[in-house]
Design an enzyme around this catalytic site. Structure first.
Site, PDB file in Angstrom:
ATOM      1  CD  GLN A  64      -2.923   1.239   2.232  1.00 41.60           C
ATOM      2  OE1 GLN A  64      -2.541   1.615   3.325  1.00 41.60           O
ATOM      3  NE2 GLN A  64      -4.174   0.903   1.993  1.00 41.60           N
ATOM      4  CB  CYS A  95      -4.727   7.414   5.576  1.00 42.81           C
ATOM      5  SG  CYS A  95      -3.995   7.884   7.142  1.00 42.81           S
TER       6      CYS A  95
END
Length: 319
Positions: A64, A95
């Site tokens: 990621q 995020c």
């Protein structure tokens, strides 16, 4: 590359390193993701060893990345593809912690779906010679929910899988995840959709599959306090674990961490996992404080072993 019905360990910064991922795979997780890794960091300093370490056991694994520019993310993806050959490159668009948002990366990009599309397009293009597909982890939007627009842009750009946390970035983990929106997204999706948000026990996994028609379910915080959730779902039963077995899990995790992390550092890092795995365990509050106050590795291990022994003796299992 993806089987409908998968239950997946979510990426969680400082928790889901190789050691924890392996233990969750052994308990029945079908797929894993690395913690989020900075594309700019890779371009400047190379691949970060601890964050990037994975073993064959963790496959299929998504590596990621996060960043603020399509070009940087694509370039970093190529370096990772060449050196590590993960099964997917995943782009984090979800995020929402302030220090990441400040860099105009990850969740910040939810404000501009065409830019998200551009990131995926460039990365897909750059990875073609390596045969590695691109997935994305998203939320419903930044402040307002514009999930359909986001998903359309990502699909046009050639994304192969989308994991959706059913909250906006601004919500963080507050309020309730809106599972209905996962169902809405699934209706317009041409790629597998993985649902995420508020999965607290194995029955929630079942319920998310039923209520949203999603292709996979991602388990996050619930796996930190009860990694047996994957086994529970596979066996369709509740599995109770006492302090001794939880401490055994921690010792196994620590041993695996030493493969890629300096010994004392691993002992410091595991303390946050100890706090998580003792969450909600009757009588564990004082024990938790006692263990995490250990000054070094030797003392930490001694205190963990002590906690394990004490419980076994109290139930008459120790010799």
């Amino acid at each position: 590359m993806f089987r409908k019905g998968e239950v997946i360990l979510a990426p969680m910064a400082s928790y889901t390193h190789s050691a924890f991922r392996r233990l969750c795979k052994r308990l029945g997780a079908d797929r894993t993701y690395t913690e989020l890794i900075s594309a700019v960091g890779i371009l400047r300093k190379g691949i970060p060893k601890e964050l990037s370490y994975f073993t064959e056991e963790e496959r299929p694994i998504h590596y990621q990345l996060f960043g603020s520019s399509p070009e940087e993310i694509a370039k970093a993806a190529v370096i990772v593809a060449k050196e590590l050959k993960p099964d997917f490159i995943d782009i984090n668009f979800g995020c929402s912690v302030p220090k990441v948002l400040k860099t105009k990366a990850a969740g910040y990009m939810l404000q501009c779906p065409p830019l998200m599309g551009e990131v995926v397009r460039e990365t897909v293009e750059a990875l073609k010679p390596y045969g590695i597909p691109v997935s994305a982890k998203i939320r419903l939007g930044f402040e307002e929910d514009q999930a359909e627009w986001i998903v359309e842009e990502l699909q046009k750009a050639g994304v192969s899988l989308i994991a959706v946390h059913a909250r906006t970035a601004k919500q963080g983990f507050s309020g309730q995840a809106n599972w209905k929106r996962i169902k809405d997204i699934k209706k317009i999706a041409s790629v597998p959709i993985v649902g995420s948000g508020d999965v607290k026990n194995w029955k929630d996994i079942e319920r998310m599959f039923e209520e949203t028609d999603c292709d996979g379910v991602m388990v996050g915080r619930a796996a930190l306090s009860h990694p047996w959730i994957f086994q529970e779902f596979k066996e369709k039963r509740e599995i109770k674990k006492g302090i001794a077995e939880r401490m055994e899990f921690v010792l196994k995790e620590l041993e695996l961490m030493w493969e890629f992390m300096e010994r004392e550092k691993a002992c410091r890092e595991i303390k946050s996992q100890i706090v998580q795995i003792l969450k909600g365990v009757p009588g564990a509050k004082e024990l938790k404080n006692y263990i995490v106050q250990a000054k070094d590795c030797e003392e930490l291990i001694k205190r963990i072993e002590e906690a394990k022994k004490r419980e076994l003796e109290s139930v008459g299992l120790s010799h």
